[in-house]
Motif scaffolding. Structure first.
Motif, PDB file in Angstrom:
ATOM      1  N   THR A  22       0.850  -1.195   0.000  1.00 14.72           N
ATOM      2  CA  THR A  22       0.000   0.000   0.000  1.00 14.72           C
ATOM      3  C   THR A  22       0.882   1.239   0.000  1.00 14.72           C
ATOM      4  O   THR A  22       1.784   1.358   0.823  1.00 14.72           O
ATOM      5  CB  THR A  22      -0.941  -0.005   1.226  1.00 14.72           C
ATOM      6  N   ILE A  58      -2.035  11.162  -1.400  1.00 14.93           N
ATOM      7  CA  ILE A  58      -3.069  12.084  -0.897  1.00 14.93           C
ATOM      8  C   ILE A  58      -3.267  13.246  -1.881  1.00 14.93           C
ATOM      9  O   ILE A  58      -2.329  13.975  -2.199  1.00 14.93           O
ATOM     10  CB  ILE A  58      -2.707  12.623   0.509  1.00 14.93           C
ATOM     11  N   ALA A  75      -4.341   4.810  -3.253  1.00 16.95           N
ATOM     12  CA  ALA A  75      -5.568   5.609  -3.130  1.00 16.95           C
ATOM     13  C   ALA A  75      -6.764   4.872  -3.747  1.00 16.95           C
ATOM     14  O   ALA A  75      -7.102   3.779  -3.316  1.00 16.95           O
ATOM     15  CB  ALA A  75      -5.359   6.986  -3.740  1.00 16.95           C
ATOM     16  N   GLU A 120       0.887   5.314   0.089  1.00 16.08           N
ATOM     17  CA  GLU A 120      -0.009   6.408   0.457  1.00 16.08           C
ATOM     18  C   GLU A 120       0.040   7.535  -0.579  1.00 16.08           C
ATOM     19  O   GLU A 120       1.104   8.047  -0.914  1.00 16.08           O
ATOM     20  CB  GLU A 120       0.380   6.958   1.834  1.00 16.08           C
TER      21      GLU A 120
END
Ligand SMILES: [Fe+2]
Length: 279
Positions: free
Chosen positions: A12, A16, A124, A14
């Motif tokens: 995963t 944003i 995401a 990240e």
């Protein structure tokens, strides 16, 4: 299948409020020998040029996808060289084998910093699913039941809003008569799964050493130049192309769109032997 089992491991990353930026690097065909050549081109040199270009332009990439034919000769040295060279980028690298690769050696040699053996990557709103289409001793590919089941489960889990599927072999004909029979044998079964899902937005591969960019409904189907020698598009018989080595940049948007471009390394003198009639 080559004996590689889809792992439960997931990566995963990240992201944003911006698109995820992915680099696809494919078919470097590295040799055991330092000066090993594919059709007259020193593949370690062209990989170095590609990595330098990525370093200067895309050091902000979130992920690199190495989509097979990493090695030409399946040597431990070739995989170790690739791992060391890629580590300079300090970007996560996920990988799949191609027809020239030894998946077990890859797994061993790529057990290093920045490399991940995960075949499901979450960024995401997107999930990338990596599939092994390589068959031991064959140039053509097949996913087989196990890999298709892996994809099916990923699709059914609805973990992400959008999905990008990645494999080595081409699942559609590319109008290269010599190369078309060397694609994915169970492409119909693959498309049966992909077409049934509204989440799938991209299908990405290597193997064909040339650009491909077409839509199948909502699915953008993409292939990418090799970081070494190119094959001539629309050619009846095997032929190397005069185009430079390259790689692909993809941006996965929160609206499900894929923005993408191919970058070629034009400034390097390459000496490809265009007279060679086999691969
Ligand atoms: Fe290749």
């Amino acid at each position: 299948m080559t004996g590689w089992e889809p792992e439960e491991e997931e990566l995963t990353i990240e992201i944003i409020d911006r698109p995820a930026k992915i680099i696809q690097l494919t078919d470097p065909h590295i040799f055991k020998e330092e000066k090993g050549c594919l059709l007259g081109l020193q593949t370690r040199l062209s990989l170095t040029a590609v990595i330098e270009d990525i370093k200067s332009r895309h050091i902000d990439a979130d992920l690199i996808l190495a989509t097979g034919d990493i090695s030409q000769d399946q040597s431990t040295e070739s995989y170790e060289y690739f791992a060391q060279a890629m580590q300079q980028l300090e970007t996560p690298v996920c990988w799949i084998p191609g027809n020239h690769d030894d998946v077990h050696k890859m797994a061993e040699c790529f057990d290093v910093e920045h490399f991940s053996s995960a075949k499901k990557i979450n960024l995401a709103d997107w999930q990338i699913v990596l599939l092994d289409s390589a068959l031991t001793g064959q140039v053509y590919g097949r996913l087989g039941r196990e890999q298709r089941e892996f994809l099916k489960k990923a699709l059914a889990s609805h973990q992400a809003e959008y999905l990008l599927t990645v494999l080595h072999h081409h699942p559609v004909d590319i109008q290269c008569q010599w190369l078309d029979p060397l694609g994915l044998e169970d492409a119909d079964e693959l498309f049966e799964l992909l077409d049934a899902s509204s989440a799938v937005r991209g299908l990405l591969w290597g193997h064909i050493h040339q650009v491909f960019d077409q839509y199948r409904g909502k699915i953008r189907m993409l292939a990418t130049p090799s970081s070494s020698v190119q094959f001539k598009p629309l050619s009846k018989e095997f032929a190397a192309d005069t185009e430079s080595p390259g790689y692909r940049i993809l941006e996965l948007g929160s609206d499900g769109k894929i923005e993408t471009e191919v970058r070629r390394i034009e400034h390097i003198e390459f000496t490809v032997d265009y007279s060679v009639k086999g691969y």
